[in-house]
Design an enzyme around this catalytic site. Structure first.
Site, PDB file in Angstrom:
ATOM      1  N   GLU A 144      -0.536   6.069  13.920  1.00  0.00           N
ATOM      2  CA  GLU A 144      -0.794   7.152  12.974  1.00  0.00           C
ATOM      3  C   GLU A 144      -0.589   6.504  11.614  1.00  0.00           C
ATOM      4  OE1 GLU A 144      -1.788  10.264  13.221  1.00  0.00           O
ATOM      5  OE2 GLU A 144      -1.907  10.303  15.402  1.00  0.00           O
TER       6      GLU A 144
ATOM      7  N   THR B 248       2.427  -3.042   7.793  1.00  0.00           N
ATOM      8  CA  THR B 248       2.067  -2.647   6.434  1.00  0.00           C
ATOM      9  C   THR B 248       3.095  -3.145   5.426  1.00  0.00           C
ATOM     10  OG1 THR B 248       1.872  -0.706   5.005  1.00  0.00           O
ATOM     11  CG2 THR B 248       3.221  -0.444   6.949  1.00  0.00           C
ATOM     12  N   ASP B 249       2.656  -3.307   4.171  1.00  0.00           N
ATOM     13  CA  ASP B 249       3.601  -3.686   3.107  1.00  0.00           C
ATOM     14  C   ASP B 249       4.568  -2.554   2.767  1.00  0.00           C
ATOM     15  OD1 ASP B 249       1.784  -1.992   1.837  1.00  0.00           O
ATOM     16  OD2 ASP B 249       1.312  -3.377   0.195  1.00  0.00           O
ATOM     17  N   GLU B 250       4.257  -1.326   3.233  1.00  0.00           N
ATOM     18  CA  GLU B 250       5.109  -0.185   2.873  1.00  0.00           C
ATOM     19  C   GLU B 250       6.500  -0.272   3.463  1.00  0.00           C
ATOM     20  OE1 GLU B 250       3.537   3.676   3.330  1.00  0.00           O
ATOM     21  OE2 GLU B 250       1.555   3.110   2.620  1.00  0.00           O
TER      22      GLU B 250
ATOM     23  N   TYR C 237       6.060   7.747   7.780  1.00  0.00           N
ATOM     24  CA  TYR C 237       5.085   6.743   8.244  1.00  0.00           C
ATOM     25  C   TYR C 237       5.666   5.338   8.080  1.00  0.00           C
ATOM     26  CZ  TYR C 237       1.366   3.280   7.786  1.00  0.00           C
ATOM     27  OH  TYR C 237       0.624   2.132   7.889  1.00  0.00           O
TER      28      TYR C 237
ATOM     29  N   LYS D  78       6.728   2.455  10.916  1.00  0.00           N
ATOM     30  CA  LYS D  78       6.177   1.088  10.985  1.00  0.00           C
ATOM     31  C   LYS D  78       7.316   0.066  10.891  1.00  0.00           C
ATOM     32  CE  LYS D  78       2.392  -0.029  11.144  1.00  0.00           C
ATOM     33  NZ  LYS D  78       1.448  -0.256  12.290  1.00  0.00           N
TER      34      LYS D  78
ATOM     35  N   ASN E 106      -2.973  -2.287   0.820  1.00  0.00           N
ATOM     36  CA  ASN E 106      -3.972  -1.211   1.001  1.00  0.00           C
ATOM     37  C   ASN E 106      -5.380  -1.748   1.235  1.00  0.00           C
ATOM     38  OD1 ASN E 106      -1.703   0.144  -0.459  1.00  0.00           O
ATOM     39  ND2 ASN E 106      -3.077   1.890  -0.243  1.00  0.00           N
TER      40      ASN E 106
ATOM     41  N   ILE F  80      -9.384   6.269  -1.599  1.00  0.00           N
ATOM     42  CA  ILE F  80     -10.696   5.839  -2.114  1.00  0.00           C
ATOM     43  C   ILE F  80     -11.842   6.642  -1.499  1.00  0.00           C
ATOM     44  CG2 ILE F  80     -12.331   3.879  -2.098  1.00  0.00           C
ATOM     45  CD1 ILE F  80     -10.059   2.110  -3.089  1.00  0.00           C
TER      46      ILE F  80
ATOM     47  N   LYS G 212      -9.268  13.799  -7.123  1.00  0.00           N
ATOM     48  CA  LYS G 212      -7.947  14.448  -7.204  1.00  0.00           C
ATOM     49  C   LYS G 212      -6.884  13.362  -7.275  1.00  0.00           C
ATOM     50  CE  LYS G 212     -10.048  18.382  -6.264  1.00  0.00           C
ATOM     51  NZ  LYS G 212     -10.460  19.219  -7.396  1.00  0.00           N
TER      52      LYS G 212
HETATM   53  P1  NAD Z   1      -6.677   4.560  11.326  1.00  0.00           P
HETATM   54  O1  NAD Z   1      -5.865   5.804  11.258  1.00  0.00           O
HETATM   55  O2  NAD Z   1      -8.002   4.517  10.667  1.00  0.00           O
HETATM   56  O3  NAD Z   1      -6.930   4.173  12.868  1.00  0.00           O
HETATM   57  C1  NAD Z   1      -5.905   4.234  13.818  1.00  0.00           C
HETATM   58  C2  NAD Z   1      -6.550   4.177  15.204  1.00  0.00           C
HETATM   59  O4  NAD Z   1      -5.495   4.231  16.174  1.00  0.00           O
HETATM   60  C3  NAD Z   1      -7.480   5.358  15.498  1.00  0.00           C
HETATM   61  O5  NAD Z   1      -8.680   4.912  16.086  1.00  0.00           O
HETATM   62  C4  NAD Z   1      -6.678   6.206  16.461  1.00  0.00           C
HETATM   63  O6  NAD Z   1      -7.488   6.950  17.383  1.00  0.00           O
HETATM   64  C5  NAD Z   1      -5.842   5.160  17.176  1.00  0.00           C
HETATM   65  N1  NAD Z   1      -4.620   5.733  17.754  1.00  0.00           N
HETATM   66  C6  NAD Z   1      -3.749   6.584  17.138  1.00  0.00           C
HETATM   67  N2  NAD Z   1      -2.768   6.921  17.994  1.00  0.00           N
HETATM   68  C7  NAD Z   1      -3.012   6.251  19.156  1.00  0.00           C
HETATM   69  C8  NAD Z   1      -2.356   6.169  20.406  1.00  0.00           C
HETATM   70  N3  NAD Z   1      -1.225   6.872  20.643  1.00  0.00           N
HETATM   71  N4  NAD Z   1      -2.874   5.381  21.378  1.00  0.00           N
HETATM   72  C9  NAD Z   1      -4.023   4.680  21.160  1.00  0.00           C
HETATM   73  N5  NAD Z   1      -4.707   4.733  19.999  1.00  0.00           N
HETATM   74  C10 NAD Z   1      -4.197   5.500  19.000  1.00  0.00           C
HETATM   75  O7  NAD Z   1      -5.729   3.406  10.808  1.00  0.00           O
HETATM   76  P2  NAD Z   1      -6.082   2.081   9.989  1.00  0.00           P
HETATM   77  O8  NAD Z   1      -6.072   2.390   8.549  1.00  0.00           O
HETATM   78  O9  NAD Z   1      -7.246   1.442  10.603  1.00  0.00           O
HETATM   79  O10 NAD Z   1      -4.762   1.222  10.300  1.00  0.00           O
HETATM   80  C11 NAD Z   1      -4.719   0.364  11.439  1.00  0.00           C
HETATM   81  C12 NAD Z   1      -3.389  -0.374  11.454  1.00  0.00           C
HETATM   82  O11 NAD Z   1      -3.272  -1.136  10.268  1.00  0.00           O
HETATM   83  C13 NAD Z   1      -2.171   0.545  11.503  1.00  0.00           C
HETATM   84  O12 NAD Z   1      -1.204  -0.073  12.318  1.00  0.00           O
HETATM   85  C14 NAD Z   1      -1.697   0.586  10.053  1.00  0.00           C
HETATM   86  O13 NAD Z   1      -0.315   0.829   9.985  1.00  0.00           O
HETATM   87  C15 NAD Z   1      -2.052  -0.806   9.599  1.00  0.00           C
HETATM   88  N6  NAD Z   1      -2.311  -0.977   8.152  1.00  0.00           N
HETATM   89  C16 NAD Z   1      -3.206  -0.147   7.531  1.00  0.00           C
HETATM   90  C17 NAD Z   1      -3.472  -0.367   6.175  1.00  0.00           C
HETATM   91  C18 NAD Z   1      -4.467   0.494   5.417  1.00  0.00           C
HETATM   92  O14 NAD Z   1      -4.597   0.341   4.213  1.00  0.00           O
HETATM   93  N7  NAD Z   1      -5.194   1.390   6.057  1.00  0.00           N
HETATM   94  C19 NAD Z   1      -2.811  -1.397   5.487  1.00  0.00           C
HETATM   95  C20 NAD Z   1      -1.880  -2.195   6.173  1.00  0.00           C
HETATM   96  C21 NAD Z   1      -1.644  -1.984   7.514  1.00  0.00           C
HETATM   97  O1  DAU Z   2       0.004  -0.230   1.692  1.00  0.00           O
HETATM   98  C1  DAU Z   2      -0.591  -0.126   2.953  1.00  0.00           C
HETATM   99  C2  DAU Z   2      -0.778   1.343   3.313  1.00  0.00           C
HETATM  100  O2  DAU Z   2      -1.844   1.816   2.505  1.00  0.00           O
HETATM  101  C3  DAU Z   2      -1.091   1.558   4.792  1.00  0.00           C
HETATM  102  O3  DAU Z   2       0.030   1.187   5.548  1.00  0.00           O
HETATM  103  C4  DAU Z   2      -1.430   3.031   5.064  1.00  0.00           C
HETATM  104  O4  DAU Z   2      -1.826   3.182   6.419  1.00  0.00           O
HETATM  105  C5  DAU Z   2      -2.573   3.429   4.166  1.00  0.00           C
HETATM  106  O5  DAU Z   2      -2.873   4.814   4.346  1.00  0.00           O
HETATM  107  C6  DAU Z   2      -2.201   3.162   2.703  1.00  0.00           C
HETATM  108  O6  DAU Z   2      -1.114   4.029   2.290  1.00  0.00           O
HETATM  109  P1  DAU Z   2      -1.126   4.759   0.848  1.00  0.00           P
HETATM  110  O7  DAU Z   2      -0.243   5.935   0.948  1.00  0.00           O
HETATM  111  O8  DAU Z   2      -0.910   3.780  -0.241  1.00  0.00           O
HETATM  112  O9  DAU Z   2      -2.704   5.168   0.813  1.00  0.00           O
HETATM  113  P2  DAU Z   2      -3.456   6.514   0.385  1.00  0.00           P
HETATM  114  O10 DAU Z   2      -4.913   6.197   0.518  1.00  0.00           O
HETATM  115  O11 DAU Z   2      -2.957   7.712   1.088  1.00  0.00           O
HETATM  116  O12 DAU Z   2      -3.086   6.651  -1.160  1.00  0.00           O
HETATM  117  C7  DAU Z   2      -3.281   5.585  -2.078  1.00  0.00           C
HETATM  118  C8  DAU Z   2      -2.699   6.013  -3.412  1.00  0.00           C
HETATM  119  O13 DAU Z   2      -3.506   7.088  -3.949  1.00  0.00           O
HETATM  120  C9  DAU Z   2      -1.291   6.562  -3.327  1.00  0.00           C
HETATM  121  O14 DAU Z   2      -0.598   6.181  -4.513  1.00  0.00           O
HETATM  122  C10 DAU Z   2      -1.487   8.080  -3.296  1.00  0.00           C
HETATM  123  C11 DAU Z   2      -2.706   8.275  -4.166  1.00  0.00           C
HETATM  124  N1  DAU Z   2      -3.607   9.408  -3.839  1.00  0.00           N
HETATM  125  C12 DAU Z   2      -3.946   9.604  -2.529  1.00  0.00           C
HETATM  126  C13 DAU Z   2      -4.830  10.595  -2.189  1.00  0.00           C
HETATM  127  C14 DAU Z   2      -5.234  10.845  -0.752  1.00  0.00           C
HETATM  128  C15 DAU Z   2      -4.123  10.183  -4.859  1.00  0.00           C
HETATM  129  O15 DAU Z   2      -3.817  10.015  -6.049  1.00  0.00           O
HETATM  130  N2  DAU Z   2      -4.994  11.185  -4.532  1.00  0.00           N
HETATM  131  C16 DAU Z   2      -5.369  11.430  -3.236  1.00  0.00           C
HETATM  132  O16 DAU Z   2      -6.196  12.343  -3.007  1.00  0.00           O
END
Ligand code: NAD
Ligand code: DAU
Length: 336
Positions: free
Chosen positions: A85, A125-127, A152, A156, A181, A193, A207
């Site tokens: 998630e 994640t870097d978070e 979240y 992680k 990100n 984005i 927003k």
């Molecule tokens: P996403 O939410 O787009 O995709 C997650 C996928 O995992 C989905 O296809 C979902 O169906 C699947 N999933 C969720 N729960 C599951 C379960 N219980 N069993 C099997 N599958 C399940 O996420 P994302 O943005 O592609 O992130 C992927 C990975 O990368 C995550 O581990 C996230 O923490 C990490 N990550 C994301 C970012 C980012 O910016 N999005 C940055 C750094 C690390």
């Molecule tokens: O840093 C890596 C992480 O980046 C991943 O681990 C997460 O899975 C991924 O969702 C992302 O987390 P953020 O919380 O940084 O991403 P998000 O896209 O939700 O938001 C990016 C920034 O934009 C954050 O400062 C919140 C802000 N934001 C977000 C939304 C959805 C807005 O200002 N407006 C918005 O509508």
């Protein structure tokens, strides 16, 4: 043929990684994905059936995970664990699926790779490092202490600690990456984005949470994929690698860039209620990955990558438009 089990391979980054494997390797890919609201199995449809197999299932399902990991018998076979998630705002509303999937799911993966002696790469994640001040000259490194802020990021962080413990106590052959990100095609429209791009394409306004001073360190998902493959093949077992592409941007600047690329006035957006506990700044120092493993990002120009991403969302409105109203009404209910 080398077999790679990709958990979460129907999600935004996981599906990008599966495309990377098909285009750059001759591996056979098994995707394990629960197909939650965040999944896009459509992203895998163009891929050949003799290279990619999609198994719908849950990473917390002990028996299923055991049988899929047990089928990895080659010396080079591996699990790459993306399933999670992933949205901070959702974790503030209901943390429970985050604990189950991100922590219990990682535990199940670890136990299976331990039983079967299979190589694991864990995607994080870097978070997990918390946040930085805007003027802090330091960036996150592999030795920065863990200090997560949201349910979240805490989930992680918990998963990362399990991986580290299984490496040390049980000699599981695992590496970890903590990436910044991501942006690019197929990202769910709940995320920053794509939400702003699709708001404008749908005739609305971006927003921005709070004042928009928060900084994120953007990397294209394709660069994340190439980094994960590099670490899987050349990373040292037990090591952590930070993945980033020197892409720091203020949220306010990103919103202005999207508006400018779409030909709208740069002040045509709304300030909305801020996120609770909102992390101020993330920034990755990727020196170890670059110098030890020789990885380089290909998408160095953020504005150009953003423009391509905007074009992708314009061309693929059939995919996101059916979900747009529901996503926006959930945000509106929270004043966002
Ligand atoms: P996403 O939410 O787009 O995709 C997650 C996928 O995992 C989905 O296809 C979902 O169906 C699947 N999933 C969720 N729960 C599951 C379960 N219980 N069993 C099997 N599958 C399940 O996420 P994302 O943005 O592609 O992130 C992927 C990975 O990368 C995550 O581990 C996230 O923490 C990490 N990550 C994301 C970012 C980012 O910016 N999005 C940055 C750094 C690390
Ligand atoms: O840093 C890596 C992480 O980046 C991943 O681990 C997460 O899975 C991924 O969702 C992302 O987390 P953020 O919380 O940084 O991403 P998000 O896209 O939700 O938001 C990016 C920034 O934009 C954050 O400062 C919140 C802000 N934001 C977000 C939304 C959805 C807005 O200002 N407006 C918005 O509508």
């Amino acid at each position: 043929m080398r077999r790679i089990l990709v958990t979460g391979g129907a999600g935004f980054i996981g599906s990008n990684f599966v495309h990377y494997l098909v285009e750059h390797t001759d591996a056979y890919v098994v995707v394990l994905d629960k197909l939650t609201y965040a999944a896009s199995p459509e992203a895998l449809e163009p891929l050949p059936a003799d290279r990619v197999e999609l198994v719908e299932g849950d990473v917390t399902d002990t028996g299923l995970v055991d049988s899929l990991v047990g089928s990895l018998t080659g010396a080079e076979d591996a699990v790459v664990h993306f399933a999670a998630e992933s949205h901070n705002d959702n974790s503030l509303r209901d943390p429970s699926p985050f604990i189950r999937t991100n922590i219990v799911g990682t535990f199940e993966i670890l136990e299976a790779v331990r039983r079967h002696g299979v190589r694991l790469h864990h995607v994080s994640t870097d978070e997990v490092y918390g946040d930085l001040e805007l003027d802090d000259p330091a960036r996150f490194t592999e030795t920065t202490p863990y200090l997560p802020s949201s349910p979240y990021s805490a989930s992680k962080a918990g998963a990362d600690h399990l991986v580290r413990a299984w490496v040390r106590s049980f000699e599981v052959a695992a590496t970890i990456s903590n990436c910044s990100n991501n942006y690019g095609p197929w990202q769910h429209i709940e995320k920053f984005i794509p939400r702003q791009i699709t708001n404008v394409l749908a005739g609305g306004r971006p927003k921005l949470y709070g004042a928009g001073e928060n900084v994120r360190d953007w990397i294209h998902a394709a660069d994340h994929s190439s980094a994960v493959w590099t670490i899987l093949n050349r990373g040292q077992i037990g090591h952590t690698y930070l993945i980033g592409a020197d892409g720091e941007q203020k949220n306010l600047e990103v919103v202005r860039m999207i508006l400018s690329i779409l030909g709208r006035p740069e002040d045509d957006f709304d300030h909305v209620t801020d996120r609770a506990g909102h992390d101020l700044r993330y920034a990755i120092d990727p020196t170890k990955l670059r110098t030890e493993l020789g990885w380089e990002p290909q998408f160095a120009d953020f504005r150009a990558g953003l423009a391509d991403t905007i074009e992708w969302y314009r061309a693929n409105s059939d995919w996101w438009r059916p979900h747009k109203d529901a996503v926006e009404s959930e945000y509106a209910a929270r004043g966002q």
